[in-house]
Design a protein around this motif. Structure first.
Motif, PDB file in Angstrom:
ATOM      1  N   GLU A  38       0.204  -0.765   0.065  1.00 54.28           N
ATOM      2  CA  GLU A  38       0.084  -0.206  -0.127  1.00 54.28           C
ATOM      3  C   GLU A  38       0.770   1.372  -0.127  1.00 54.28           C
ATOM      4  N   THR A  92       2.698   1.539  -3.997  1.00 56.23           N
ATOM      5  CA  THR A  92       1.784   2.333  -4.000  1.00 56.23           C
ATOM      6  C   THR A  92       1.001   3.549  -4.690  1.00 56.23           C
ATOM      7  N   GLN A 150      -6.133 -12.134  -1.634  1.00 55.65           N
ATOM      8  CA  GLN A 150      -7.266 -10.636  -2.337  1.00 55.65           C
ATOM      9  C   GLN A 150      -6.229  -9.382  -2.273  1.00 55.65           C
ATOM     10  N   SER A 151      -5.095  -9.786  -1.689  1.00 54.45           N
ATOM     11  CA  SER A 151      -4.260  -8.307  -2.941  1.00 54.45           C
ATOM     12  C   SER A 151      -3.956  -8.169  -3.271  1.00 54.45           C
ATOM     13  N   THR A 152      -3.814  -6.644  -4.185  1.00 54.04           N
ATOM     14  CA  THR A 152      -3.605  -5.963  -5.617  1.00 54.04           C
ATOM     15  C   THR A 152      -2.065  -5.749  -5.777  1.00 54.04           C
ATOM     16  N   PRO A 153      -1.266  -6.593  -5.846  1.00 47.22           N
ATOM     17  CA  PRO A 153      -1.106  -8.187  -6.861  1.00 47.22           C
ATOM     18  C   PRO A 153      -1.369  -9.359  -5.753  1.00 47.22           C
ATOM     19  N   PRO A 154      -2.156 -10.772  -6.004  1.00 51.41           N
ATOM     20  CA  PRO A 154      -2.086 -11.511  -5.151  1.00 51.41           C
ATOM     21  C   PRO A 154      -0.365 -11.834  -4.349  1.00 51.41           C
ATOM     22  N   THR A 190       3.771 -10.993  -6.785  1.00 52.26           N
ATOM     23  CA  THR A 190       4.302  -9.791  -5.687  1.00 52.26           C
ATOM     24  C   THR A 190       5.604  -9.883  -5.876  1.00 52.26           C
TER      25      THR A 190
END
Length: 337
Positions: free
Chosen positions: A253, A256, A279-283, A327
């Motif tokens: 986070e 980003t 569920q994170s972006t990216p996994p 990631t």
């Protein structure tokens, strides 16, 4: 009577105070024999023996195993699932309890044990306890205990090996400036993850740089501050290994927010493999520790001790493995200065 009898009902029917009923059913001194007999007769007549306290007085067992956790967060939630699954076919129920840590974050286990053991629970599982030199009237098993020596039976994951796997994965991709966001210094698992990170660097011939280690303590605000300090450096790391998944997600986070692409400009690896990792972006690429198995193994140990058994092993270490997701990638070509 259409509702479950209460201690007040027993006191009224027996013609005594609530305090006297409590002393009588718990076998405490200070109550005349004839009064105890009258109270117990009323308990039987009203069906109050169905309560945990009355049942424990008669059988000296409640059929309940308590799980003490500092907080209800993803790691402890997975532990509870494992304990529940292990107890599903047994005669024991599960009681999850989180005692207040406001007065003293250290030693919360002792206060919780004094409230629960002997009347409400037959055995205890403590999750990430700050102390392990505790005693109680019931069997105790610790999951992921404090750094100090553990006389209690313990269950933990291979934190050292898992951290080494995470760091070796980043090294295999070509990363050389790998930061580490550490967890709670008082937990043995955190210290072992630090040691695994350092061992992997040493075996790869990479000098250890203490400026690339930040202590996040598994606290989101602290992790975010640590990540921000690492990622605004002119010589920022190309990869970060975080001591748990929630810390790793916080690093992503922050990256980003700073305009860094993950994994194009920064690779991140976590530890745990909690549901939030997918569920994170990216996994999140992470080290999977068998959290539910930790819970079930601890439950099996407690039940064995309650049944008078002698387990073959009272200090269990379960294996971990790397789970590759989105990631991590080779480092980008560093910009010219």
């Amino acid at each position: 009577m259409g509702r479950r009898p209460t201690i007040n009902d027993v006191a009224l029917a027996a013609g005594v105070s609530v305090a006297t009923v409590s002393k009588a059913v718990n076998g405490r001194y200070g109550v005349a024999v004839e009064t105890v007999e009258r109270v117990l007769q009323v308990v039987q007549e009203l069906g109050y023996e169905s309560s945990l306290v009355a049942s424990s007085m008669r059988a000296r067992q409640t059929g309940v195993i308590g799980v003490l956790v500092a907080d209800f967060e993803p790691f402890s939630a997975e532990i509870l699932k494992g304990v529940g699954a292990a107890l599903h076919e047994s005669r024991y129920d599960l009681l999850a309890y989180s005692g207040s840590r406001q007065l003293s974050p250290e030693g919360w286990e002792r206060r919780s044990l004094s409230r629960l053991s002997g009347t409400l629970i037959d055995g205890v599982i403590m999750v990430t306890p700050t102390v392990v030199n505790v005693s109680a009237e019931v069997p105790i098993v610790a999951i992921d205990p404090h750094t100090g020596p553990a006389d209690l039976p313990t269950v933990e994951s291979d934190s050292f090996g898992g951290a080494k796997l995470a760091t070796e994965h980043l090294l295999s991709l070509g990363h050389r400036r790998i930061a580490f966001v550490a967890g709670r210094p008082d937990l043995r698992s955190s210290s072992l993850r630090d040691a695994g990170y350092r061992r992997a660097l040493a075996e790869a011939g990479i000098p250890f740089d203490p400026s690339l280690v930040a202590v996040g303590r598994y606290e989101q605000d602290t992790v975010r501050e640590a990540a921000h300090r690492l990622l605004i450096r002119s010589d920022r790391p190309t990869a970060v290994f975080a001591a748990n998944d929630l810390s790793a997600i916080a690093v992503i986070e922050v990256a980003t927010e700073l305009g860094l692409d993950v994994p194009g400009e920064l690779s991140v690896v976590g530890f745990d493999d909690v549901p939030e990792a997918t569920q994170s972006t990216p996994p999140l690429t992470t080290v999977r520790q068998p959290m539910q198995r930790l819970g079930s193994a601890a439950a099996e140990l407690v039940v064995s001790l309650l049944n008078g058994g002698t387990p073959e092993k009272t200090h269990l270490r379960l294996p971990t493995r790397l789970v590759r997701r989105g990631t991590t990638a080779p480092p980008a070509v560093p910009p010219s200065v």
